[in-house]
Motif scaffolding. Sequence first.
Motif, PDB file in Angstrom:
ATOM      1  N   LEU A  41       0.842  -1.203   0.000  1.00 42.07           N
ATOM      2  CA  LEU A  41       0.000   0.000   0.000  1.00 42.07           C
ATOM      3  C   LEU A  41       0.872   1.245   0.000  1.00 42.07           C
ATOM      4  O   LEU A  41       1.735   1.407   0.878  1.00 42.07           O
ATOM      5  N   PHE A  42       0.639   2.101  -0.961  1.00 42.55           N
ATOM      6  CA  PHE A  42       1.339   3.381  -1.060  1.00 42.55           C
ATOM      7  C   PHE A  42       0.423   4.448  -0.464  1.00 42.55           C
ATOM      8  O   PHE A  42      -0.689   4.661  -0.935  1.00 42.55           O
ATOM      9  N   ARG A  44      -0.127   8.407   0.601  1.00 40.30           N
ATOM     10  CA  ARG A  44       0.375   9.758   0.380  1.00 40.30           C
ATOM     11  C   ARG A  44      -0.596  10.757   1.003  1.00 40.30           C
ATOM     12  O   ARG A  44      -1.685  10.395   1.445  1.00 40.30           O
ATOM     13  N   THR A 217       5.205  10.549  -5.737  1.00 39.82           N
ATOM     14  CA  THR A 217       4.135   9.783  -6.377  1.00 39.82           C
ATOM     15  C   THR A 217       4.624   8.977  -7.582  1.00 39.82           C
ATOM     16  O   THR A 217       3.920   8.096  -8.050  1.00 39.82           O
ATOM     17  N   ALA A 220       4.377   5.292  -6.877  1.00 38.96           N
ATOM     18  CA  ALA A 220       3.100   4.689  -6.476  1.00 38.96           C
ATOM     19  C   ALA A 220       2.667   3.523  -7.371  1.00 38.96           C
ATOM     20  O   ALA A 220       2.048   2.570  -6.892  1.00 38.96           O
ATOM     21  N   ALA A 221       2.977   3.607  -8.671  1.00 36.90           N
ATOM     22  CA  ALA A 221       2.420   2.629  -9.614  1.00 36.90           C
ATOM     23  C   ALA A 221       2.844   1.197  -9.316  1.00 36.90           C
ATOM     24  O   ALA A 221       2.151   0.245  -9.684  1.00 36.90           O
ATOM     25  N   PHE A 223       2.805  -0.321  -6.582  1.00 30.40           N
ATOM     26  CA  PHE A 223       2.136  -0.887  -5.401  1.00 30.40           C
ATOM     27  C   PHE A 223       0.773  -1.479  -5.764  1.00 30.40           C
ATOM     28  O   PHE A 223       0.142  -1.061  -6.734  1.00 30.40           O
ATOM     29  N   ARG A 225      -1.946  -1.098  -4.006  1.00 28.34           N
ATOM     30  CA  ARG A 225      -2.966  -0.076  -3.718  1.00 28.34           C
ATOM     31  C   ARG A 225      -2.302   1.260  -3.492  1.00 28.34           C
ATOM     32  O   ARG A 225      -1.206   1.328  -2.924  1.00 28.34           O
ATOM     33  N   GLN A 226      -3.005   2.324  -3.880  1.00 30.51           N
ATOM     34  CA  GLN A 226      -2.554   3.681  -3.590  1.00 30.51           C
ATOM     35  C   GLN A 226      -3.681   4.361  -2.821  1.00 30.51           C
ATOM     36  O   GLN A 226      -4.853   4.200  -3.172  1.00 30.51           O
ATOM     37  N   ASP A 228      -4.832   8.054  -0.807  1.00 35.10           N
ATOM     38  CA  ASP A 228      -4.624   9.435  -0.401  1.00 35.10           C
ATOM     39  C   ASP A 228      -5.209   9.554   1.009  1.00 35.10           C
ATOM     40  O   ASP A 228      -6.422   9.420   1.194  1.00 35.10           O
TER      41      ASP A 228
END
Length: 243
Positions: A41-42, A44, A217, A220-221, A223, A225-226, A228
């Motif tokens: 999981l990313f 941000r 960011t 992020a790709a 991972f 899941r991303q 916010d």
Amino acid sequence: MGQVNAASPVLALAQVRFRWPGAARDVIDIDELTLAAGQTLFLRGPSGCGKSTLLSLAAGVQLAGSGTASLLGRSWSGLSASARDRQRAAHIGYIFQQFNLLPYLSVLDNVLLPCRLSAPRAARAGANPAAQRARAEQLLGQLGLGEVFWSRRAVQLSVGQQQRVAAARALIGAPELVIADEPTSALDETLRESFMAVLLQACADAGSALLFVSHDTRLAAAFDRQLDLPSINRAAADSEVAA
Ligand SMILES: Nc1ncnc2c1ncn2[C@@H]1O[C@H](COP(=O)(O)OP(=O)(O)OP(=O)(O)O)[C@@H](O)[C@H]1O
């Protein structure tokens, strides 16, 4: 430390609210967040939205004011401080923004520290101290730190090298959860890419879930899941409106 439920998510937050002592308002107000075994999981969000605070709750360093934060099906609030320490050492590897190596220990001894602190981690790293040491060396090698570095004191390394030692320390003994708070902030672009590739591969090999906070960011790709954080943290949305 066998008292965990393998069928549970690695991490589960339910109706969690948290306020720092003396603060006028909550910094975390989250209905639900779960991380499944092996999931990456990313996370941000803008500065101050509560990312590091959330990591502290996930790791049982801070306890929810209300609601439940659980690791492997066990609520942190139901454990004594010493049980939380044992649980953390057995099941979580961390990579901090400030990597918190012990400066006068060698690189290898820094990586082996979780094995000294937790018998379950040691057992998963290797059947005996020699095997654990071999695993530490293998992780360091994968992260691009060859034999010439292994006996150096951590204080003698560059910041980027220290960050990779911190990653090897987080990964040894295949913890169910790896928590990383801005782990690439001191790495140049080439190192950042190889560091991320090795980190994600090592987590996949170990079956470790990864909770990864970054402002970058571009990462992020890679991972599963991303997320916010303000999109699930009502307290962050409030503070932005107030700012
Ligand atoms: N130890 C602490 N004591 C009191 N307040 C704190 C503490 N740590 C963080 N806070 C407050 O909690 C809020 C969220 O901080 P946090 O560090 O979790 O944000 P963040 O999203 O990680 O920010 P950054 O991206 O800048 O690292 C901020 O208002 C901060 O001032």
